[in-house]
Design an enzyme around this catalytic site. Structure first.
Site, PDB file in Angstrom:
ATOM      1  N   ARG A  93      43.449  34.048 -10.936  1.00 60.42           N
ATOM      2  CA  ARG A  93      43.757  32.926 -11.829  1.00 60.42           C
ATOM      3  C   ARG A  93      45.012  33.244 -12.625  1.00 60.42           C
ATOM      4  O   ARG A  93      45.502  34.379 -12.632  1.00 60.42           O
ATOM      5  CB  ARG A  93      42.588  32.696 -12.796  1.00 60.42           C
ATOM      6  CG  ARG A  93      42.222  33.952 -13.546  1.00 60.42           C
ATOM      7  CD  ARG A  93      41.497  33.744 -14.844  1.00 60.42           C
ATOM      8  NE  ARG A  93      41.089  35.037 -15.394  1.00 60.42           N
ATOM      9  CZ  ARG A  93      41.871  35.873 -16.044  1.00 60.42           C
ATOM     10  NH1 ARG A  93      43.160  35.572 -16.216  1.00 60.42           N
ATOM     11  NH2 ARG A  93      41.415  37.020 -16.520  1.00 60.42           N
ATOM     12  N   GLY A  94      45.499  32.246 -13.348  1.00 59.97           N
ATOM     13  CA  GLY A  94      46.583  32.493 -14.277  1.00 59.97           C
ATOM     14  C   GLY A  94      46.087  33.296 -15.471  1.00 59.97           C
ATOM     15  O   GLY A  94      44.891  33.344 -15.761  1.00 59.97           O
ATOM     16  N   ALA A 173      38.707  31.126 -24.116  1.00 59.23           N
ATOM     17  CA  ALA A 173      39.848  31.433 -23.253  1.00 59.23           C
ATOM     18  C   ALA A 173      39.866  30.473 -22.068  1.00 59.23           C
ATOM     19  O   ALA A 173      38.821  29.980 -21.634  1.00 59.23           O
ATOM     20  CB  ALA A 173      39.763  32.876 -22.756  1.00 59.23           C
ATOM     21  N   VAL A 187      36.949  28.087 -18.122  1.00 57.88           N
ATOM     22  CA  VAL A 187      36.966  28.472 -19.531  1.00 57.88           C
ATOM     23  C   VAL A 187      35.818  29.437 -19.816  1.00 57.88           C
ATOM     24  O   VAL A 187      34.798  29.443 -19.124  1.00 57.88           O
ATOM     25  CB  VAL A 187      36.858  27.245 -20.466  1.00 57.88           C
ATOM     26  CG1 VAL A 187      37.930  26.227 -20.127  1.00 57.88           C
ATOM     27  CG2 VAL A 187      35.485  26.607 -20.394  1.00 57.88           C
ATOM     28  N   SER A 188      36.018  30.251 -20.843  1.00 55.23           N
ATOM     29  CA  SER A 188      34.944  31.122 -21.338  1.00 55.23           C
ATOM     30  C   SER A 188      34.851  30.941 -22.847  1.00 55.23           C
ATOM     31  O   SER A 188      35.869  30.929 -23.543  1.00 55.23           O
ATOM     32  CB  SER A 188      35.207  32.588 -20.976  1.00 55.23           C
ATOM     33  OG  SER A 188      36.444  33.035 -21.515  1.00 55.23           O
ATOM     34  N   CYS A 204      44.156  38.879 -23.115  1.00 57.51           N
ATOM     35  CA  CYS A 204      45.221  37.919 -22.793  1.00 57.51           C
ATOM     36  C   CYS A 204      46.600  38.427 -23.187  1.00 57.51           C
ATOM     37  O   CYS A 204      47.533  37.639 -23.367  1.00 57.51           O
ATOM     38  CB  CYS A 204      44.941  36.562 -23.434  1.00 57.51           C
ATOM     39  SG  CYS A 204      43.362  35.853 -22.928  1.00 57.51           S
TER      40      CYS A 204
END
Length: 245
Positions: A93-94, A173, A187-188, A204
């Site tokens: 993922r990004g 996130a 998302v988390s 991040c």
């Protein structure tokens, strides 16, 4: 394609991502056990292929993982401070490094953006708005920041940091990947995880802000409470859902 959001304003973007007329409701799936990361990654990849082949519908999958770290496409090895603390997975993922574990609600978002809006910046903004609206239902003010993706809470909301008005921490996130306009990953949201587990990474890649949770903010809620609020907010932005097992 993976997606990296840089310093570009997205506050003005539309937060409505309803599908075209006649699109089936988004399947809403909840797993009540810890799901291993490779299993989840395999499931998402297979689901994307099925959506592309029109043999499966869009889906949101809510779950929890055992404790682990994932590395996005921009992850810097120096940000993995404790490589032997938990398993580390390449996510595709990004984004950079993040932590997943019990007490964190993961929402994997498998949507066909061709049926909605082929605008990834607007999609990221809509995901942020989804979380912001969910937080508002618990009287928590979540905010977006134009220089970093995710949802942030000023620590004046946190009982232990009420005097630190300048501090803000991430409560949710976002990291997505898009394949032929089908999104996956997602998302988390920190409900009540062990925040000390973030110490093994630079979350991040951001060193000057921390992480927080519902519990840390003095808002003890159940995962069921979160799921109800997530579903309500999701339907306002993305349209109707249908429960599946």
């Amino acid at each position: 394609m993976t997606f990296e959001l840089k310093h570009r304003d997205r506050s003005h973007l539309s937060h409505h991502f309803n599908a075209i007329l006649g699109n089936p409701p988004v399947e809403w799936k909840i797993s009540d056990h810890l799901v291993e990361y490779p299993e989840a990654l395999r499931y998402m990849q297979e689901r994307v292929e099925k959506i592309l082949a029109k043999t499966a519908h869009e889906q949101v999958w809510l779950l929890e993982h055992p404790s682990l770290y994932t590395a996005g496409t921009s992850a810097d090895k120096k940000d993995l401070l404790a490589p032997h603390l938990f398993p580390v997975y390449e996510a595709g993922r990004g984004g950079e490094f993040t932590y997943h574990g019990p007490g964190q609600r993961i929402a994997y978002i498998m949507l066909d953006l061709k049926r909605r809006k082929q605008d990834i910046r607007a999609f990221i903004s809509a995901l942020e708005e989804w979380i912001i609206q969910m937080l508002a239902s618990f009287n928590i003010k979540g905010e977006r920041r134009e220089d970093r993706v995710g949802v942030w809470v000023k620590q004046s909301h946190c009982p232990s940091k009420k005097n630190d008005l300048s501090s803000e921490d991430k409560i949710a996130a976002i990291g997505i990947r898009v394949r032929k306009w089908i999104s996956f990953h997602g998302v988390s949201i920190n409900v009540n995880p062990n925040l000390a587990h973030y110490s093994g990474i630079v979350p991040c890649g951001i060193t000057n802000h921390g992480v927080t949770s519902f519990l840390n903010l003095g808002c003890p809620v159940t995962m069921h409470d979160i799921d109800i609020a997530l579903k309500h907010a999701f339907e306002k932005i993305f349209g109707p859902t249908i429960d599946v097992s």
